[in-house]
Scaffold this motif. Structure first.
Motif, short mmCIF file in Angstrom:
data_model
loop_
_atom_site.label_atom_id
_atom_site.label_comp_id
_atom_site.label_asym_id
_atom_site.label_seq_id
_atom_site.Cartn_x
_atom_site.Cartn_y
_atom_site.Cartn_z
N VAL A 1 0.85 -1.20 0.00
CA VAL A 1 0.00 0.00 0.00
C VAL A 1 0.88 1.24 0.00
N PRO A 2 0.73 2.14 -0.97
CA PRO A 2 1.52 3.38 -0.98
C PRO A 2 1.30 4.17 0.31
N PHE A 3 2.36 4.84 0.78
CA PHE A 3 2.30 5.48 2.09
C PHE A 3 1.21 6.55 2.18
N LEU A 4 1.03 7.34 1.14
CA LEU A 4 0.01 8.40 1.19
C LEU A 4 -1.38 7.81 1.36
N ILE A 5 -1.65 6.71 0.66
CA ILE A 5 -2.94 6.05 0.78
C ILE A 5 -3.09 5.44 2.17
N LEU A 6 -2.01 4.83 2.68
CA LEU A 6 -2.04 4.21 4.00
C LEU A 6 -2.34 5.25 5.07
N MET A 7 -1.76 6.43 4.95
CA MET A 7 -2.01 7.49 5.93
C MET A 7 -3.49 7.83 5.99
N ILE A 8 -4.13 7.89 4.84
CA ILE A 8 -5.55 8.21 4.79
C ILE A 8 -6.38 7.07 5.36
N VAL A 9 -6.01 5.84 5.04
CA VAL A 9 -6.76 4.67 5.51
C VAL A 9 -6.72 4.56 7.03
N VAL A 10 -5.57 4.86 7.65
CA VAL A 10 -5.44 4.69 9.10
C VAL A 10 -5.82 5.95 9.88
N MET A 11 -6.36 6.94 9.20
CA MET A 11 -6.79 8.16 9.90
C MET A 11 -7.73 7.89 11.08
N PRO A 12 -8.74 7.01 10.91
CA PRO A 12 -9.62 6.72 12.06
C PRO A 12 -8.85 6.16 13.26
N LEU A 13 -7.88 5.28 13.00
CA LEU A 13 -7.07 4.72 14.08
C LEU A 13 -6.20 5.80 14.72
N THR A 14 -5.63 6.65 13.89
CA THR A 14 -4.80 7.74 14.40
C THR A 14 -5.61 8.67 15.28
N ARG A 15 -6.81 9.01 14.82
CA ARG A 15 -7.69 9.89 15.60
C ARG A 15 -8.11 9.23 16.91
N LEU A 16 -8.35 7.91 16.86
CA LEU A 16 -8.74 7.17 18.07
C LEU A 16 -7.63 7.19 19.11
N ILE A 17 -6.38 7.01 18.66
CA ILE A 17 -5.25 6.93 19.59
C ILE A 17 -4.78 8.31 20.05
N MET A 18 -4.66 9.23 19.09
CA MET A 18 -4.06 10.54 19.39
C MET A 18 -5.08 11.66 19.60
N GLY A 19 -6.33 11.43 19.18
CA GLY A 19 -7.34 12.47 19.31
C GLY A 19 -7.37 13.45 18.16
N THR A 20 -6.39 13.37 17.26
CA THR A 20 -6.31 14.23 16.08
C THR A 20 -5.45 13.54 15.02
N VAL A 21 -5.55 14.03 13.79
CA VAL A 21 -4.71 13.47 12.73
C VAL A 21 -3.70 14.51 12.23
N VAL A 22 -3.72 15.70 12.83
CA VAL A 22 -2.85 16.79 12.39
C VAL A 22 -1.71 16.97 13.38
N GLY A 23 -0.50 17.10 12.85
CA GLY A 23 0.65 17.34 13.70
C GLY A 23 1.71 16.26 13.59
N THR A 24 2.81 16.48 14.29
CA THR A 24 3.94 15.56 14.22
C THR A 24 3.66 14.24 14.93
N ALA A 25 3.17 14.32 16.17
CA ALA A 25 2.92 13.10 16.94
C ALA A 25 1.92 12.16 16.26
N PRO A 26 0.77 12.66 15.75
CA PRO A 26 -0.17 11.75 15.07
C PRO A 26 0.42 11.09 13.82
N SER A 27 1.38 11.73 13.18
CA SER A 27 1.97 11.15 11.96
C SER A 27 2.78 9.91 12.27
N ILE A 28 3.16 9.72 13.55
CA ILE A 28 3.97 8.55 13.93
C ILE A 28 3.18 7.26 13.75
#
Length: 233
Positions: A78-105
């Motif tokens: 899976v290309p990284f840009l697509i993967l980032m979009i796909v895992v946005m719900p998981l990122t938001r669930l864990i970090m509370g947001t999808v914007v910023g340096t920490a959520p990108s991890i």
């Protein structure tokens, strides 16, 4: 527009002096932390891929091995840009947001650990089978073979491959700027792409290249220093 005009140079200097230091730190922070977690997950997986195969030192059920291989290949494809979009719900669930340096991890780790596991697998397969057979003949358990033979014998190769991983992840951090990740990628996108401030983008790219060179030099130095074959020559 002349990218080397007095106005452009003045604006670039202002951005360099006010934003680049923080952006460089954010890039280093995301890269190092993502690499750490990718290795934390990918190293055991890579070991399982080698020792758990049919002729390995600790064979695992064929179904489990097939599942691991399919999962790793799927995530790697899976290309990284697509993967980032796909895992946005998981990122938001864990970090509370999808914007910023920490959520990108979160997407960085998910994209990187399958790659790391394949690199680990490749390194472990380079170990001389005779060394493993010798350890088995002396009654070593599979865990002892893994921790005292497989991994120690492949340390130089592992370090070289981890260097490849960290430079790859560094490139991923730059791409994360497209969807709100911080760091140098964000500066390159916001100024170079959206505002046509190409000199600022060039400076960001140069800094990324310098960081790649630093990581590569450190990794190469450590790999050579820890290579027992070179010490014995």
């Amino acid at each position: 527009m002349d990218i080397f005009s007095a106005e452009s140079l003045h604006e670039t200097w202002e951005i360099l002096s006010t934003e680049f230091l923080q952006a460089t730190w954010e890039t280093l922070y995301a890269t190092v932390l993502s690499t750490f977690f990718a290795i934390l997950i990918g190293l055991p997986l890579g070991v399982l891929l080698v020792v758990g195969e049919k002729k390995g030192i600790a064979p695992l059920p064929k179904g489990l091995m097939s599942f691991l291989n399919i999962l790793i290949n799927l995530l790697r494809s899976v290309p990284f840009l697509i993967l980032m979009i796909v895992v946005m719900p998981l990122t938001r669930l864990i970090m509370g947001t999808v914007v910023g340096t920490a959520p990108s991890i979160i997407p960085l780790v998910i994209a990187s650990f399958p790659f790391v596991s394949r690199l680990v697998e490749s390194s472990l397969r380079e170990v001389n089978p005779n060394v493993i057979e010798a350890a088995q003949s002396m009654g070593a358990t599979p865990f002892q073979i893994i921790t005292k033979v497989l991994i120690p014998e492949s340390v130089p190769s592992l370090i070289s491959n981890f260097t490849i991983a960290i430079t790859t992840i560094l490139g991923y951090t730059a791409m994360s700027g497209v969807i709100g990740g911080g760091g140098l990628g964000k500066i390159a996108i916001n100024y170079g792409y959206y505002r046509y401030k190409y000199l600022i983008m060039i400076c960001a790219v140069i800094l990324l290249i310098v960081m790649v060179q630093v990581f590569q030099s450190i990794g190469t130095h450590l790999a050579v220093k820890l290579d027992k074959r070179l010490k014995n020559q």
